[in-house]
Enzyme design. Structure first.
Site, PDB file in Angstrom:
ATOM      1  N   GLN A 100     -37.479  64.040  38.109  1.00  0.00           N
ATOM      2  CA  GLN A 100     -36.713  64.860  37.176  1.00  0.00           C
ATOM      3  C   GLN A 100     -36.959  64.370  35.752  1.00  0.00           C
ATOM      4  O   GLN A 100     -36.647  63.228  35.405  1.00  0.00           O
ATOM      5  CB  GLN A 100     -35.214  64.831  37.483  1.00  0.00           C
ATOM      6  CG  GLN A 100     -34.480  65.903  36.670  1.00  0.00           C
ATOM      7  CD  GLN A 100     -32.976  65.806  36.742  1.00  0.00           C
ATOM      8  OE1 GLN A 100     -32.412  64.803  36.364  1.00  0.00           O
ATOM      9  NE2 GLN A 100     -32.338  66.857  37.231  1.00  0.00           N
ATOM     10  N   TYR A 189     -27.813  68.279  28.171  1.00  0.00           N
ATOM     11  CA  TYR A 189     -28.896  67.508  27.563  1.00  0.00           C
ATOM     12  C   TYR A 189     -29.765  68.429  26.696  1.00  0.00           C
ATOM     13  O   TYR A 189     -29.436  69.589  26.488  1.00  0.00           O
ATOM     14  CB  TYR A 189     -29.686  66.770  28.644  1.00  0.00           C
ATOM     15  CG  TYR A 189     -28.808  65.771  29.378  1.00  0.00           C
ATOM     16  CD1 TYR A 189     -28.163  64.745  28.674  1.00  0.00           C
ATOM     17  CD2 TYR A 189     -28.569  65.867  30.745  1.00  0.00           C
ATOM     18  CE1 TYR A 189     -27.332  63.835  29.319  1.00  0.00           C
ATOM     19  CE2 TYR A 189     -27.736  64.960  31.402  1.00  0.00           C
ATOM     20  CZ  TYR A 189     -27.118  63.956  30.680  1.00  0.00           C
ATOM     21  OH  TYR A 189     -26.279  63.063  31.321  1.00  0.00           O
ATOM     22  N   ARG A 236     -33.738  72.714  36.530  1.00  0.00           N
ATOM     23  CA  ARG A 236     -32.303  72.611  36.797  1.00  0.00           C
ATOM     24  C   ARG A 236     -31.518  73.181  35.617  1.00  0.00           C
ATOM     25  O   ARG A 236     -31.797  72.846  34.464  1.00  0.00           O
ATOM     26  CB  ARG A 236     -31.906  71.153  37.043  1.00  0.00           C
ATOM     27  CG  ARG A 236     -30.536  71.035  37.736  1.00  0.00           C
ATOM     28  CD  ARG A 236     -30.165  69.604  38.042  1.00  0.00           C
ATOM     29  NE  ARG A 236     -29.262  69.543  39.177  1.00  0.00           N
ATOM     30  CZ  ARG A 236     -28.312  68.622  39.346  1.00  0.00           C
ATOM     31  NH1 ARG A 236     -28.133  67.680  38.430  1.00  0.00           N
ATOM     32  NH2 ARG A 236     -27.539  68.634  40.413  1.00  0.00           N
ATOM     33  N   GLY A 326     -25.195  65.604  45.977  1.00  0.00           N
ATOM     34  CA  GLY A 326     -25.268  64.452  45.095  1.00  0.00           C
ATOM     35  C   GLY A 326     -24.431  63.301  45.591  1.00  0.00           C
ATOM     36  O   GLY A 326     -24.914  62.404  46.273  1.00  0.00           O
ATOM     37  N   ARG A 327     -23.146  63.313  45.260  1.00  0.00           N
ATOM     38  CA  ARG A 327     -22.273  62.186  45.598  1.00  0.00           C
ATOM     39  C   ARG A 327     -22.266  61.827  47.083  1.00  0.00           C
ATOM     40  O   ARG A 327     -22.191  60.642  47.420  1.00  0.00           O
ATOM     41  CB  ARG A 327     -20.860  62.468  45.087  1.00  0.00           C
ATOM     42  CG  ARG A 327     -20.786  62.457  43.555  1.00  0.00           C
ATOM     43  CD  ARG A 327     -19.375  62.560  43.040  1.00  0.00           C
ATOM     44  NE  ARG A 327     -19.355  62.369  41.584  1.00  0.00           N
ATOM     45  CZ  ARG A 327     -18.280  62.072  40.896  1.00  0.00           C
ATOM     46  NH1 ARG A 327     -17.117  61.930  41.508  1.00  0.00           N
ATOM     47  NH2 ARG A 327     -18.336  61.916  39.587  1.00  0.00           N
TER      48      ARG A 327
END
Length: 368
Positions: A100, A189, A236, A326-327
């Site tokens: 990524q 971002y 993404r 994810g988590r």
């Protein structure tokens, strides 16, 4: 309820995946203080190699975009060599891993830049605060927090340099043995800062209309696909997110413009953060998946508070081709097996999410 849809094979672009469980990018801060990957990262990813695809933690394309202590970069030969050791371990374990590509833009503190201001599309600060680098007396544990600052609005020369940095990083990712690349255009971002109207107040060809606001992304995709087959490139996005001071006047129109752009470039997939329940990010009142499907014929990975039943429902309902977790991957290296066989998920110890070495990173055992 049958879970077969989640564990069926998928060809995404030119990548053959044995299942539709994707490991989402998770910043874990286990690189060196100089942002060079360490061997333990290879062990960590190899433990999770039965995912259909691993997407690496966010990896900075340039020092100006690095504002997270011990997060990795991919701008130097030393970093390429270190990442090659990581990808070799993943491949030896039978896995697939994409890099990524990341630049934090306005969310970098001056502390990481020798006191210089960070860069962004406009001179508008992010909302909230972030971790500052350690002081001389740091002896471990959580880092001090500082508020975001007003960035320096980027000039054309800054934009040109940024686009070139993505191209160099893409070439480096291929040299490092990654199977493909994901462009990070989400989570507030730098690319997201250009995309969303609240953070992009430019008066030039990169601001104003949605067509102008996707121009930077267009150029970045071109720079990346010059080095990586578009069939191995993903993007993404989080067009409905308002975290860190983000926001767009018309997320649906923005999503359609992004989808059309990705379609024109022939990207393999779009990785959409659109939670099914509020948590790390809020569940949107007006989802944009239908707008994305209308414009983009490639694969769609959905992300955000999914479990196995909701993942299957989205795949069977045509809202996703794969689901990223994810988590749950923090404490469950064998997540694919646990989901398939219905085993309970282990809880993560978030005291060690961003600090430490092996503890809270590679020491979570598989079920049983």
């Amino acid at each position: 309820m049958s879970l077969d849809a989640l564990f069926s094979p998928l060809t995404m672009g030119t990548l053959a995946m044995p299942n539709r469980v994707v490991m989402a990018p998770l910043t874990r801060a286990r690189a060196s203080a100089a942002s060079v990957p360490l061997p333990i990262q290879g062990e960590y990813y190899a433990q999770r190699a039965d995912a259909g695809l691993i997407i690496s933690e966010a990896t900075a394309v340039d020092p100006l975009g690095m504002g997270w202590y011990r997060a990795p970069g991919i701008w130097s030969d030393e970093m390429v060599t270190a990442w090659k050791g990581v990808t070799d371990q993943v491949h030896a374990a039978g896995g697939r891993i994409y890099c990524q590509l990341w630049h934090m833009g306005r969310l970098v503190l001056p502390d990481y830049l020798g006191g210089a201001l960070p860069i962004g599309p406009s001179a508008i600060a992010g909302e909230g605060e972030t971790m500052a680098p350690p002081t001389a007396d740091y002896d471990g544990g959580f880092l001090p927090m500082k508020p975001y600052v007003v960035p320096r609005a980027m000039r054309q020369s800054d934009i040109n340099y940024l686009v070139a940095a993505y191209g160099r990083a893409a070439a480096n990712a291929m040299a490092a043995g990654f199977d493909g690349a994901e462009i990070h255009g989400a989570n507030g971002y730098v690319i997201d800062q250009f995309l969303q109207s609240k953070t992009n107040q430019r008066q030039d060809g990169y601001g104003g209309s949605v067509e102008n606001r996707v121009r930077l992304l267009d150029e970045v995709i071109g720079a990346v696909t010059a080095h990586v087959d578009p069939g191995r490139v993903g993007l993404r996005i989080s067009p409905t997110s308002e975290r860190k001071g983000m926001g767009d006047a018309n997320p649906a129109a923005l999503t359609e413009a992004i989808g059309a752009l990705a379609q024109r470039h022939g990207l393999a997939y779009i990785h959409l953060i659109e939670p099914v329940a509020s948590g790390f990010m809020e569940k949107p009142d007006y989802p944009v998946i239908a707008h994305l499907r209308a414009m983009f014929a490639g694969a769609i990975i959905q992300n955000g508070s999914f479990d196995a039943p909701t993942a299957v429902a989205h795949i069977e309902g045509g809202k996703a081709d794969a689901i990223s977790f994810g988590r749950p991957y923090i404490a469950n290296p064998d997540l694919v097996t646990r989901l398939r066989e219905g085993h309970p998920l282990a809880p993560a110890n978030f005291d060690y999410a961003y600090v430490g070495d092996a503890k809270g990173y590679t020491d979570y055992p598989p079920y049983g």
